[in-house]
Design an enzyme around this catalytic site. Structure first.
Site, PDB file in Angstrom:
ATOM      1  CD  GLU A 273      -2.999  -1.094   2.246  1.00  0.00           C
ATOM      2  OE1 GLU A 273      -2.911  -0.470   2.964  1.00  0.00           O
ATOM      3  OE2 GLU A 273      -3.988  -2.248   2.006  1.00  0.00           O
TER       4      GLU A 273
ATOM      5  CD  GLU B 219      -3.743  -6.136   2.962  1.00  0.00           C
ATOM      6  OE1 GLU B 219      -5.204  -5.024   4.175  1.00  0.00           O
ATOM      7  OE2 GLU B 219      -3.085  -5.695   3.765  1.00  0.00           O
TER       8      GLU B 219
HETATM    9  C1  FCB Z   1      -4.096  -2.373   4.957  1.00  0.00           C
HETATM   10  C2  FCB Z   1      -3.245  -2.678   5.910  1.00  0.00           C
HETATM   11  C3  FCB Z   1      -3.698  -3.558   6.781  1.00  0.00           C
HETATM   12  C4  FCB Z   1      -4.554  -3.181   7.797  1.00  0.00           C
HETATM   13  C5  FCB Z   1      -5.851  -3.227   7.612  1.00  0.00           C
HETATM   14  C6  FCB Z   1      -7.397  -3.110   8.702  1.00  0.00           C
HETATM   15  O1  FCB Z   1      -4.748  -0.702   5.377  1.00  0.00           O
HETATM   16  O2  FCB Z   1      -3.102  -3.182   5.136  1.00  0.00           O
HETATM   17  O3  FCB Z   1      -2.083  -2.906   7.911  1.00  0.00           O
HETATM   18  O4  FCB Z   1      -4.181  -2.224   8.663  1.00  0.00           O
HETATM   19  O5  FCB Z   1      -5.580  -1.385   6.433  1.00  0.00           O
END
Ligand code: FCB
Length: 451
Positions: free
Chosen positions: A176, A361
Site C-alpha cells: 500500500e 486484502e
Molecule cells: C490495510 C493494511 C492492514 C490493515 C488493514 C485493515 O490498509 O494493509 O495493515 O491495517 O488495512
C-alpha cells in the site's frame, strides 16, 4: 448491504471457483510478531506509538500477538482452515536492526523457519518486504523523504531474499504505497506522523522508486512471480455539483491512479501533479524506467468507498470526506462491494491487461466477543459473501482474478487504532494471547474442504 447474503456460512465454496483459484489470509509483521523479541531493531512505529496522542491508549506492537513465538500454532490455523496461501510481511528492522549493515541472524532464521513452516503445511508463502515498520535509524536520515531509501531497500531485499527467495511463492516489495506516502506524510495518521506536502511528494515518488529497485534486485537473484500491491478506495462525489465531481476525481488520482500510472504508464495524473509537482524531486521523470520494471501480478487491497466534496479552501487538495449513509464496519468504513467490482475491472482494463490479479486484502473489523466458548461474527461472514460474490462474477466474466486473501488471520494491532478493531478470522484474547477461531473461520473451513 442487502440481506441476501448468508450470515452463517459462505455462499461460495472451493468448487464455485476455478481450480487454480487461491484462497488466503493476510497479516503483517509489526501487527502480530512482537517487536521486542529476537533482536528486532526499533522501527518508526515504535517511536510513533511512544509519542503521546498518536495511538489509541498509547498501544504499540511490542508484544502484539506474540506471533514471533507462536508462529507454528498460527500456521496450523492457516492450514486447518484449508487455505492455500499465507500473505505475511518481513520486518526490515528484524533483518537489519540499523536498516543497513549488520544483519540480525536470529531475525533471518525466524523468516526461514516461517517460510519452511508454510511449505511443510502445504501453504504457499506470499511475502511482502515492507508493511510499514521502517528501521528508526533510517527514519533519522529522512526515511521515505530521502532518495537513498531506494538503495537501502534494494540492499535489504537482497539480504533477506538471498536466504528465502528460493522458497517464497510470490513477493510484493511494498504494501500500500498510498499509506506509506500520503497517510503517513500528508495526513499524519501513521508513522512518521508528518503533515508536510514536500515530504509527501517525495515519499509518493520514492516509494515507487524503491518498489522498482527491489523488483530489479529480486529479478537479478532469479526470483519469479513479483507483484505490486496497492490499496483502493472508491471515490464518489458527495453531490451532483461539478466541484464535487472534480474533488472526487482528484481524490481518485491521489489514491487510486498515482501509483499504477507510475508503474504502468510512466507518468503521474495531471490533476495531482498540479499540486504535488512543485514539491517532487528534480528530474523525477528520469526514474520512470526503474519504476516501470515489469511486474508479474497485481494485488488489490480493498475495504470501502468515500464520499468526497470540496473543503471550501483553495489549498491543494482542497477536499474533504463526507459521511455516507451505508452500513458501516467498526472502522466506520461503509460496506460497498461494488467498489471492489469497479477496481477489479479498472485494474484489468487500464493497467494489468491480462496479468494475474489477486485480491490481496479484504475484510472487516467487528467487536467480536467470546460467548459460550464460541465467537459469532455473522457480520463478517456476510461481508465476505458480499465481496466474494463480486469476485465470483468477475471470474465468470473472464477476468484473470487468481485469488482472494482475507484480512486478517488474527485480531491484531490495528496501527493508530490499537487492539480494539478486530479484523481476525481468529479471536485473540490480548490478556492471555490465546487464539480461538471465530464462526467465520469455521465457515471458511467448511467452504474450502475438499469435495
Ligand atoms: C490495510 C493494511 C492492514 C490493515 C488493514 C485493515 O490498509 O494493509 O495493515 O491495517 O488495512
Amino acid at each position: 448491504m442487502t440481506s441476501t447474503f448468508s450470515r452463517d456460512r459462505l455462499d461460495f465454496t472451493r468448487a464455485s471457483m476455478p481450480e487454480d483459484f487461491q484462497f488466503g489470509v493476510a497479516a503483517s509483521s509489526y501487527q502480530i510478531e512482537g517487536s521486542k523479541f529476537g533482536g528486532c531493531g526499533r522501527s518508526h512505529w515504535d517511536d510513533f506509538a511512544a509519542t503521546p496522542g498518536n495511538t489509541a491508549r498509547g498501544e504499540d506492537g511490542s508484544l502484539a500477538c506474540d506471533h514471533y513465538h507462536r508462529w507454528a500454532e498460527d500456521l496450523d490455523l492457516v492450514r486447518d482452515a484449508g487455505l492455500d496461501c499465507y500473505r505475511f510481511s518481513i520486518s526490515w528492522a528484524r533483518v537489519l536492526p540499523e536498516g543497513r549493515g549488520q544483519a540480525n541472524q536470529e531475525g533471518i532464521d525466524f523468516y526461514e523457519r516461517l517460510v519452511d513452516g508454510m511449505l511443510e503445511r502445504g501453504v504457499k508463502p506470499f511475502a511482502t518486504l515492507y508493511h510499514w515498520d521502517l528501521p528508526s535509524p533510517l527514519a533519522d536520515l529522512g526515511g521515505w523523504r530521502n532518495r537513498d531509501i531506494a538503495s537501502w531497500f534494494a540492499d535489504y531485499t537482497e539480504v533477506i531474499m538471498r536466504r528465502i527467495g528460493d522458497r517464497v511463492h510470490a513477493t510484493a516489495p511494498i504494501n500500500e504505497p498510498w499509506c506509506v506516502a500520503w497517510l503517513s506524510h500528508f495526513m499524519g495518521h501513521h508513522a512518521p506522523g508528518l503533515r508536510d506536502i514536500r515530504a509527501t511528494a517525495r515519499a509518493m515518488h520514492h516509494v515507487l522508486l524503491a518498489h522498482g529497485r527491489a523488483t530489479q534486485a529480486m529479478r537479478a537473484l532469479g526470483m519469479k512471480n513479483l507483484g505490486l500491491v496497492t490499496n483502493f478506495e472508491y471515490a464518489e462525489p458527495a453531490d451532483e455539483s461539478a466541484e464535487a465531481k472534480a474533488s472526487a476525481h482528484l481524490y481518485d488520482g491521489i489514491y487510486n491512479r498515482w501509483f499504477l500510472d507510475g508503474v504502468f504508464k510512466k507518468s503521474y495524473p495531471q490533476e495531482v501533479l498540479a499540486g504535488l509537482g512543485p514539491h517532487l524531486p528534480e528530474n523525477y521523470e528520469q526514474d520512470f524506467d526503474i519504476i516501470a520494471e515489469p511486474v508479474d501480478w497485481v494485488g488489490i487491497n480493498y475495504y470501502t468507498r468515500k464520499l468526497i466534496a470540496p473543503d471550501g479552501t483553495d489549498q491543494f487538495p482542497a477536499l474533504k470526506e463526507v459521511e455516507g449513509p451505508l452500513p458501516k464496519t467498526l472502522m466506520d468504513w461503509e460496506i460497498y462491494p461494488e467498489g471492489l467490482d469497479f477496481f477489479m475491472r479498472r485494474v484489468h482494463e487500464d493497467y494489468a491487461q491480462g496479468l494475474p490479479i489477486y485480491i490481496t486484502e479484504n475484510g472487516m473489523a467487528s467487536p467480536d466477543v467470546v460467548k459460550d466458548g464460541a465467537v459469532p461474527d455473522p457480520d463478517r461472514i456476510q461481508f465476505l459473501n458480499g465481496h466474494l460474490a463480486k469476485v465470483h462474477k468477475a471470474v465468470e466474466d473472464g477476468l484473470p482474478i487468481k485469488g482472494y486473501f482475507i484480512w486478517s488471520l488474527l485480531d491484531n494491532y490495528e496501527w493508530a487504532l490499537g487492539y480494539e478493531k478486530r479484523f481476525g478470522l481468529v479471536h485473540v484474547d490480548f490478556d492471555t494471547l490465546s487464539r480461538r477461531p471465530k464462526a467465520s473461520w469455521h465457515a471458511l473451513k467448511e467452504a474450502l474442504k475438499a469435495e
